[in-house]
Design a protein around this motif. Structure first.
Motif, PDB file in Angstrom:
ATOM      1  N   SER A  81      54.765  -7.186  -0.286  1.00  0.00           N
ATOM      2  CA  SER A  81      54.377  -5.774  -0.291  1.00  0.00           C
ATOM      3  C   SER A  81      52.919  -5.633   0.156  1.00  0.00           C
ATOM      4  O   SER A  81      52.561  -4.671   0.846  1.00  0.00           O
ATOM      5  CB  SER A  81      54.575  -5.159  -1.680  1.00  0.00           C
ATOM      6  OG  SER A  81      53.784  -5.799  -2.642  1.00  0.00           O
ATOM      7  N   ALA A  82      52.084  -6.612  -0.209  1.00  0.00           N
ATOM      8  CA  ALA A  82      50.694  -6.573   0.224  1.00  0.00           C
ATOM      9  C   ALA A  82      50.608  -6.683   1.744  1.00  0.00           C
ATOM     10  O   ALA A  82      49.833  -5.967   2.389  1.00  0.00           O
ATOM     11  CB  ALA A  82      49.896  -7.696  -0.431  1.00  0.00           C
ATOM     12  N   ALA A  83      51.433  -7.563   2.323  1.00  0.00           N
ATOM     13  CA  ALA A  83      51.429  -7.720   3.778  1.00  0.00           C
ATOM     14  C   ALA A  83      51.884  -6.435   4.459  1.00  0.00           C
ATOM     15  O   ALA A  83      51.333  -6.047   5.499  1.00  0.00           O
ATOM     16  CB  ALA A  83      52.326  -8.890   4.181  1.00  0.00           C
ATOM     17  N   ALA A  84      52.866  -5.756   3.863  1.00  0.00           N
ATOM     18  CA  ALA A  84      53.315  -4.479   4.421  1.00  0.00           C
ATOM     19  C   ALA A  84      52.168  -3.467   4.420  1.00  0.00           C
ATOM     20  O   ALA A  84      51.930  -2.772   5.419  1.00  0.00           O
ATOM     21  CB  ALA A  84      54.500  -3.940   3.621  1.00  0.00           C
ATOM     22  N   GLY A  85      51.447  -3.406   3.309  1.00  0.00           N
ATOM     23  CA  GLY A  85      50.310  -2.490   3.218  1.00  0.00           C
ATOM     24  C   GLY A  85      49.192  -2.870   4.173  1.00  0.00           C
ATOM     25  O   GLY A  85      48.575  -2.015   4.810  1.00  0.00           O
ATOM     26  N   PHE A  86      48.930  -4.156   4.287  1.00  0.00           N
ATOM     27  CA  PHE A  86      47.887  -4.663   5.184  1.00  0.00           C
ATOM     28  C   PHE A  86      48.241  -4.322   6.632  1.00  0.00           C
ATOM     29  O   PHE A  86      47.398  -3.824   7.397  1.00  0.00           O
ATOM     30  CB  PHE A  86      47.766  -6.181   5.013  1.00  0.00           C
ATOM     31  CG  PHE A  86      46.578  -6.799   5.712  1.00  0.00           C
ATOM     32  CD1 PHE A  86      45.426  -6.071   5.980  1.00  0.00           C
ATOM     33  CD2 PHE A  86      46.609  -8.135   6.089  1.00  0.00           C
ATOM     34  CE1 PHE A  86      44.329  -6.656   6.614  1.00  0.00           C
ATOM     35  CE2 PHE A  86      45.528  -8.733   6.716  1.00  0.00           C
ATOM     36  CZ  PHE A  86      44.384  -7.988   6.982  1.00  0.00           C
ATOM     37  N   GLY A  87      49.492  -4.551   7.004  1.00  0.00           N
ATOM     38  CA  GLY A  87      49.954  -4.244   8.360  1.00  0.00           C
ATOM     39  C   GLY A  87      49.779  -2.764   8.675  1.00  0.00           C
ATOM     40  O   GLY A  87      49.254  -2.391   9.729  1.00  0.00           O
ATOM     41  N   ALA A  88      50.188  -1.917   7.734  1.00  0.00           N
ATOM     42  CA  ALA A  88      50.041  -0.475   7.928  1.00  0.00           C
ATOM     43  C   ALA A  88      48.575  -0.105   8.109  1.00  0.00           C
ATOM     44  O   ALA A  88      48.218   0.685   8.986  1.00  0.00           O
ATOM     45  CB  ALA A  88      50.639   0.277   6.743  1.00  0.00           C
ATOM     46  N   ALA A  89      47.702  -0.718   7.282  1.00  0.00           N
ATOM     47  CA  ALA A  89      46.266  -0.421   7.364  1.00  0.00           C
ATOM     48  C   ALA A  89      45.703  -0.834   8.724  1.00  0.00           C
ATOM     49  O   ALA A  89      44.929  -0.093   9.337  1.00  0.00           O
ATOM     50  CB  ALA A  89      45.520  -1.133   6.243  1.00  0.00           C
ATOM     51  N   LEU A  90      46.108  -2.008   9.210  1.00  0.00           N
ATOM     52  CA  LEU A  90      45.594  -2.491  10.497  1.00  0.00           C
ATOM     53  C   LEU A  90      45.981  -1.539  11.628  1.00  0.00           C
ATOM     54  O   LEU A  90      45.147  -1.164  12.452  1.00  0.00           O
ATOM     55  CB  LEU A  90      46.139  -3.901  10.790  1.00  0.00           C
ATOM     56  CG  LEU A  90      45.496  -5.049  10.017  1.00  0.00           C
ATOM     57  CD1 LEU A  90      46.244  -6.353  10.276  1.00  0.00           C
ATOM     58  CD2 LEU A  90      44.025  -5.211  10.395  1.00  0.00           C
ATOM     59  N   VAL A  91      47.248  -1.134  11.651  1.00  0.00           N
ATOM     60  CA  VAL A  91      47.726  -0.249  12.720  1.00  0.00           C
ATOM     61  C   VAL A  91      46.994   1.090  12.677  1.00  0.00           C
ATOM     62  O   VAL A  91      46.472   1.581  13.682  1.00  0.00           O
ATOM     63  CB  VAL A  91      49.251  -0.039  12.601  1.00  0.00           C
ATOM     64  CG1 VAL A  91      49.709   1.046  13.567  1.00  0.00           C
ATOM     65  CG2 VAL A  91      49.984  -1.345  12.877  1.00  0.00           C
ATOM     66  N   LEU A  92      46.920   1.697  11.473  1.00  0.00           N
ATOM     67  CA  LEU A  92      46.288   3.006  11.354  1.00  0.00           C
ATOM     68  C   LEU A  92      44.795   2.942  11.659  1.00  0.00           C
ATOM     69  O   LEU A  92      44.240   3.835  12.290  1.00  0.00           O
ATOM     70  CB  LEU A  92      46.510   3.557   9.948  1.00  0.00           C
ATOM     71  CG  LEU A  92      47.952   3.955   9.677  1.00  0.00           C
ATOM     72  CD1 LEU A  92      48.188   4.078   8.181  1.00  0.00           C
ATOM     73  CD2 LEU A  92      48.278   5.268  10.374  1.00  0.00           C
TER      74      LEU A  92
ATOM     75  N   ALA B  86      39.829  -0.093   7.281  1.00  0.00           N
ATOM     76  CA  ALA B  86      39.522   1.119   8.042  1.00  0.00           C
ATOM     77  C   ALA B  86      38.080   1.143   8.521  1.00  0.00           C
ATOM     78  O   ALA B  86      37.738   1.856   9.463  1.00  0.00           O
ATOM     79  CB  ALA B  86      39.816   2.353   7.195  1.00  0.00           C
ATOM     80  N   ILE B  87      37.211   0.372   7.885  1.00  0.00           N
ATOM     81  CA  ILE B  87      35.814   0.328   8.309  1.00  0.00           C
ATOM     82  C   ILE B  87      35.607  -0.718   9.402  1.00  0.00           C
ATOM     83  O   ILE B  87      34.920  -0.486  10.390  1.00  0.00           O
ATOM     84  CB  ILE B  87      34.894   0.043   7.096  1.00  0.00           C
ATOM     85  CG1 ILE B  87      34.804   1.304   6.245  1.00  0.00           C
ATOM     86  CG2 ILE B  87      33.509  -0.385   7.556  1.00  0.00           C
ATOM     87  CD1 ILE B  87      34.296   1.046   4.849  1.00  0.00           C
ATOM     88  N   VAL B  88      36.237  -1.874   9.242  1.00  0.00           N
ATOM     89  CA  VAL B  88      35.986  -2.980  10.173  1.00  0.00           C
ATOM     90  C   VAL B  88      36.728  -2.782  11.495  1.00  0.00           C
ATOM     91  O   VAL B  88      36.150  -2.934  12.572  1.00  0.00           O
ATOM     92  CB  VAL B  88      36.386  -4.341   9.535  1.00  0.00           C
ATOM     93  CG1 VAL B  88      36.279  -5.459  10.566  1.00  0.00           C
ATOM     94  CG2 VAL B  88      35.504  -4.639   8.332  1.00  0.00           C
TER      95      VAL B  88
ATOM     96  N   SER C 176      48.420   2.882   3.381  1.00  0.00           N
ATOM     97  CA  SER C 176      48.577   1.457   3.094  1.00  0.00           C
ATOM     98  C   SER C 176      49.146   1.246   1.681  1.00  0.00           C
ATOM     99  O   SER C 176      50.032   0.401   1.473  1.00  0.00           O
ATOM    100  CB  SER C 176      47.229   0.772   3.318  1.00  0.00           C
ATOM    101  OG  SER C 176      46.941  -0.141   2.346  1.00  0.00           O
ATOM    102  N   CYS C 177      48.683   2.027   0.707  1.00  0.00           N
ATOM    103  CA  CYS C 177      49.268   1.969  -0.641  1.00  0.00           C
ATOM    104  C   CYS C 177      50.730   2.409  -0.601  1.00  0.00           C
ATOM    105  O   CYS C 177      51.595   1.818  -1.258  1.00  0.00           O
ATOM    106  CB  CYS C 177      48.513   2.881  -1.613  1.00  0.00           C
ATOM    107  SG  CYS C 177      46.883   2.319  -2.043  1.00  0.00           S
ATOM    108  N   GLY C 178      51.000   3.467   0.167  1.00  0.00           N
ATOM    109  CA  GLY C 178      52.363   3.982   0.293  1.00  0.00           C
ATOM    110  C   GLY C 178      53.301   2.932   0.875  1.00  0.00           C
ATOM    111  O   GLY C 178      54.437   2.765   0.395  1.00  0.00           O
ATOM    112  N   ALA C 179      52.834   2.224   1.893  1.00  0.00           N
ATOM    113  CA  ALA C 179      53.659   1.189   2.522  1.00  0.00           C
ATOM    114  C   ALA C 179      53.967   0.067   1.537  1.00  0.00           C
ATOM    115  O   ALA C 179      55.094  -0.445   1.470  1.00  0.00           O
ATOM    116  CB  ALA C 179      52.951   0.635   3.759  1.00  0.00           C
TER     117      ALA C 179
END
Lengths: 106, 240
Positions: free
Chosen positions: A66-77, B172-174, A91-94
């Protein structure tokens, strides 16, 4: 624990933390001119934040998946230049979605 | 260079930090109370320290009546990274920031406040910074109080997902700056690799995480400062 046992601990803990933050900011009042130091300080935010994020982010939820899913979403956004709040919230939602799927679907 | 000095803009920029803090400090509140703190003590810890990792590490030491030296050294190691951030931020402060302001601003110079202040173009002024530290400070305190007083009302699955909030913000910052500047992207990737090496190499994984952050960040930043120095006003005059 008794409050008067707790108080000296609180003072030590907060005192050390404050000194670590306050002294450099109060002592460094001039503008640095040295190009190496300026460059070093330019990179510091990115390196500090990345070191704190990777790999710790994979252990920030109850499962690395689930952390990887959130991390992936954060990277894309973040790559699409969405603001801090949007990136953090989605990212929390993902991660939540991933956990729901893992718990109730699979 | 222009100085960003709007209190309202500071408050607005502090809101995402505040929301992330609500989640993290909520978790701290729960763990402090389960570690033996009263609700009031948990709240005082948050209001006096304003650190996440530092506070979490302090709870078991204090609850077990550890030594003051142990507590002081732990806090020093975990929080030493803030010295780097304070030096870095000291160079971003605008003319409106007085010496007295520095005593106050440094008190809430957290990872996230530092990150957002650093991400601004130009210098940052006192009103902007006061706004930027106010919302997160309120979030940190209120979240702790709520977690300590009523920690078990939220379902575990929600608390787990909220653990990502702070990291999402870091990303989001980096990432946007990494996209714009190749050296920043390489520096971030290099830092991540270093950090993983420290985490997963058995001999190195025993080093406290506070030290790991400092070692990796200083090494990566020094390396990139040496090989990819930034353009400064002076270097343009002399090097061109």
């Amino acid at each position: 624990m008794k409050f008067f046992d707790f108080l000296p601990y609180l003072i030590v803990c907060a005192g050390v933390t404050y000194l670590v933050r306050m002294l450099p900011m109060v002592l460094m009042r001039g503008k640095i001119k040295n190009r190496f130091i300026l460059s070093f300080l330019h990179y510091i935010p990115y390196s500090v934040l990345t070191v704190m994020t990777v790999p710790a982010i994979f252990y920030s939820t109850s499962s690395p998946i689930s952390a990887a899913a959130g991390f992936g979403a954060a990277l894309v956004l973040a790559f699409m230049d969405k603001g801090l709040l949007k990136v953090a919230a989605i990212s929390c939602g993902a991660a939540l979605l991933a956990e729901l799927i893992m718990n109730y679907v699979i | 260079m222009t100085e960003l000095n709007s209190f309202k803009k500071g408050i607005a920029d502090g809101i995402p930090i505040c929301l992330g803090y609500l989640a993290v400090s909520f978790a701290f509140g729960i763990s402090a109370v389960s570690g033996g703190f009263s609700v009031f003590e948990a709240l005082l810890m948050s209001m006096a320290n304003v650190t996440s990792a530092g506070q979490l590490a302090a709870v078991p030491i204090i609850a077990s009546y550890g030594t003051f030296a142990e507590l002081a050294v732990t806090q020093l190691v975990i929080n030493l990274r803030y010295s780097l951030m304070s030096v870095s931020l000291s160079q971003k402060l605008g003319k409106s920031v007085s010496l007295a302001d520095r005593f106050l601003i440094s008190f809430v110079n957290t990872d996230e406040v530092f990150a957002v202040a650093s991400a601004q173009r130009g210098t940052v002024g006192r009103k902007y910074l006061f706004g930027l530290i106010l919302t997160p400070y309120v979030g940190w305190s209120v979240g702790t109080l709520a977690g300590a007083a009523a920690g078990n009302v939220l379902p575990a699955i929600l608390i787990s997902a909220l653990g990502l909030a702070i990291y999402g913000m870091f990303v989001a910052i980096v990432v946007p700056d990494a996209r714009r500047e190749r050296a920043v992207a390489l520096c971030a990737v290099f830092s991540a690799v270093l950090s993983c090496i420290f985490r997963y190499t058995p001999a190195l994984s025993r080093i406290p995480s506070g030290f790991v952050i400092i070692i990796c960040a200083v090494f990566a930043s020094a390396l990139f400062a040496a090989f990819c120095p930034i353009k400064t006003e002076e270097s343009e005059e002399h090097d061109a």
